[in-house]
Design a protein around this motif. Sequence first.
Motif, PDB file in Angstrom:
ATOM      1  N   ALA A   1       0.845  -1.197   0.000  1.00 46.18           N
ATOM      2  CA  ALA A   1       0.000   0.000   0.000  1.00 46.18           C
ATOM      3  C   ALA A   1       0.878   1.242   0.000  1.00 46.18           C
ATOM      4  CB  ALA A   1      -0.915  -0.006   1.216  1.00 46.18           C
ATOM      5  N   ALA A   2       1.934   1.233   0.813  1.00 49.14           N
ATOM      6  CA  ALA A   2       2.802   2.410   0.894  1.00 49.14           C
ATOM      7  C   ALA A   2       3.488   2.674  -0.437  1.00 49.14           C
ATOM      8  CB  ALA A   2       3.834   2.236   2.003  1.00 49.14           C
ATOM      9  N   SER A   3       4.021   1.617  -1.076  1.00 48.66           N
ATOM     10  CA  SER A   3       4.733   1.882  -2.330  1.00 48.66           C
ATOM     11  C   SER A   3       3.746   2.266  -3.425  1.00 48.66           C
ATOM     12  CB  SER A   3       5.606   0.696  -2.742  1.00 48.66           C
ATOM     13  OG  SER A   3       4.857  -0.475  -2.797  1.00 48.66           O
ATOM     14  N   CYS A   4       2.538   1.711  -3.355  1.00 48.77           N
ATOM     15  CA  CYS A   4       1.471   2.114  -4.267  1.00 48.77           C
ATOM     16  C   CYS A   4       1.194   3.618  -4.145  1.00 48.77           C
ATOM     17  CB  CYS A   4       0.218   1.361  -3.870  1.00 48.77           C
ATOM     18  SG  CYS A   4      -0.748   0.732  -5.201  1.00 48.77           S
ATOM     19  N   LEU A   5       1.209   4.109  -2.922  1.00 48.32           N
ATOM     20  CA  LEU A   5       0.899   5.520  -2.675  1.00 48.32           C
ATOM     21  C   LEU A   5       2.093   6.424  -2.953  1.00 48.32           C
ATOM     22  CD1 LEU A   5      -1.149   5.028   0.598  1.00 48.32           C
ATOM     23  CD2 LEU A   5      -2.053   5.878  -1.551  1.00 48.32           C
ATOM     24  N   GLY A   6       3.183   5.845  -3.429  1.00 49.25           N
ATOM     25  CA  GLY A   6       4.301   6.663  -3.881  1.00 49.25           C
ATOM     26  C   GLY A   6       5.465   6.720  -2.908  1.00 49.25           C
ATOM     27  N   ALA A   7       5.474   5.877  -1.863  1.00 51.07           N
ATOM     28  CA  ALA A   7       6.584   5.909  -0.911  1.00 51.07           C
ATOM     29  C   ALA A   7       7.813   5.236  -1.514  1.00 51.07           C
ATOM     30  CB  ALA A   7       6.194   5.206   0.381  1.00 51.07           C
TER      31      ALA A   7
END
Lengths: 296, 295
Positions: free
Chosen positions: A192-198
């Motif tokens: 979820a975090a990498s999806c959100l651009g992290a």
Amino acid sequence: MSSTMKTADVVTNTQGPEVSTLSLTMFRFASWLKSPRPYLMMIGFAIVLGFWYLAVEVWKLPRFEDMPGLTEVFSEWFSKDPYYGLSIFTPEYYLHIGISLRRIAYAFLLATCLGVPLGLFLGWSKNFREFIFPLFEVLRPIPILAWVPLAIIMFAGSESPVIFLTFLASFFATTLNTMLGVESIDESYSRAASCLGASRWQVFRHVVIPGAMPYIFTGLQISIGVAWFSLVAGEMVSGQYGLGYLINTAYMMIEYPKIIIGMITLGIIGFATSAMVRMLGDYLMQWRVRELALGD
Amino acid sequence: MNTSTQDNFTANTGARVQEASEIVVSNVSKTYGSGPFSKTVIKDCSFTIESNKLTVMIGPSGCGKSTLIQLIAGFETPDTGTITMNGAPITGPGKDRLVLFQESALFPWMTTYDNIMYGPRARGEGLKEAAKQADFLLAKVGLEAFRDKYPTQLSGGMQRRAELARAMINKPEVMILDEPFRGLDNMSKELMWEYYASLYEEDRNTNFFVTTDIDEAIFLADRLLIMSNLPTSTRSVIEIDIPRPRKIDTLADNQRSNEIKKEVMTLLHEEAMKSFSGGSKAAADFLDAYSKRAE
């Protein structure tokens, strides 16, 4: 457009003013007093102390005759003029406690500062784990007592071998639990975090560290426990002062009540330090405290 | 009937609304493991997630639907075939394709507000604008009172709405939802369907929704992709031409909806029976009898 959802599934008891940590603690304490738990606890203590008193001083059971009795220990412990020179009124008593606490503090802090980052990286990077973990798994089962001679050979003086032994046990417990903590994190959080651009580094800071926190604190709880264990072992063979040293010398000088005083003191202080670690954990993990508080 | 046995991803060149964001999956295969232990999950699968439509994918449980989502989201890469978004191949996860996972992936250590703000904060873009948007979205999903609560203090339905808000704040071109309402009780599930449908009807962005629930699929979909059993490929595509806005209580009496439901059930039962029978004659006979009854 009435897309604002009717809050049919509102959990009513979570609305209302924000619960502060202090009031939460007070609330828990009050409900603890109302539950049967404190009274059961007192009965437990009463049974053990009562058996000790009866076995040594009343029934004088075989094998108990050389044991210091309950009244003897407690009158010595709280005496203004102790027969063996050690009570809550003598500065020597606090010197032993202080020195032991200082060793625990050094060892525990060092173990935490090295163990938590190492554990995080072991859990985070597969390559790093392949490289370090097998070595770690071979060193970890070696009992702390087996390290004693090496510690004395390696470290000069009487202080550093004791701190080293205490550190070692804590370090393994902290590192291992931190690593398990990272592994326990559900992959969907990182996704979820990498999806959100992290970025990878942001995932590490925002997901891996807080996600591993519950395990880290379980590790620190174990760590402080084993720290006391290995501290006493270390103090019995090396060093001056400290509660382990107190117990060992009291045994050699046949000052038996001092042994029991040392043991009970260790129990109380050990409990207090681990409670402090738990409180720090609760403070840092508000989200978890609240989750558990709701379950109560 | 608009049913075709293979999805035709070149046919839809019709009306394009302002922002086209089309995902094309063509001839994709994915196998896990190697040698005798390998398992082909997806085989020669092709379909299109059309721009500004709500595409629902339904298939027997345990078929490779979630794997397809991993591929489209960019967490994994296909062995063969290509997945493109607006013509460009997908190389990794990105905020243009946001995924809502089966299980709540709200960060338990952040409040509802911080969770919603996570995307803009992580990318460090337009924080003032995002903060305004976050409050707007909190109101929209009915969670203003839960702004500073942690996810575990929210009910299941509220968590799903918080997660919708966390995705919407990033204005993704395509929203991908993997069985997002699974595990909710029936009451909150139906509320969430209507709520989600109304959100979609408002801006008509491209949505891709995966489910195993036939009622959910028909209620939500513009286009329904029916997947085959393992290894997964597209079995059939149905255009759901029921007018919007749709409401649960009227849909039950809708003739067209019931026709579609019957058709989808027949197809899905066939697929489910395939895995059930595994080549046995008795099961094949049962399947045969079943399909006759359905006619």
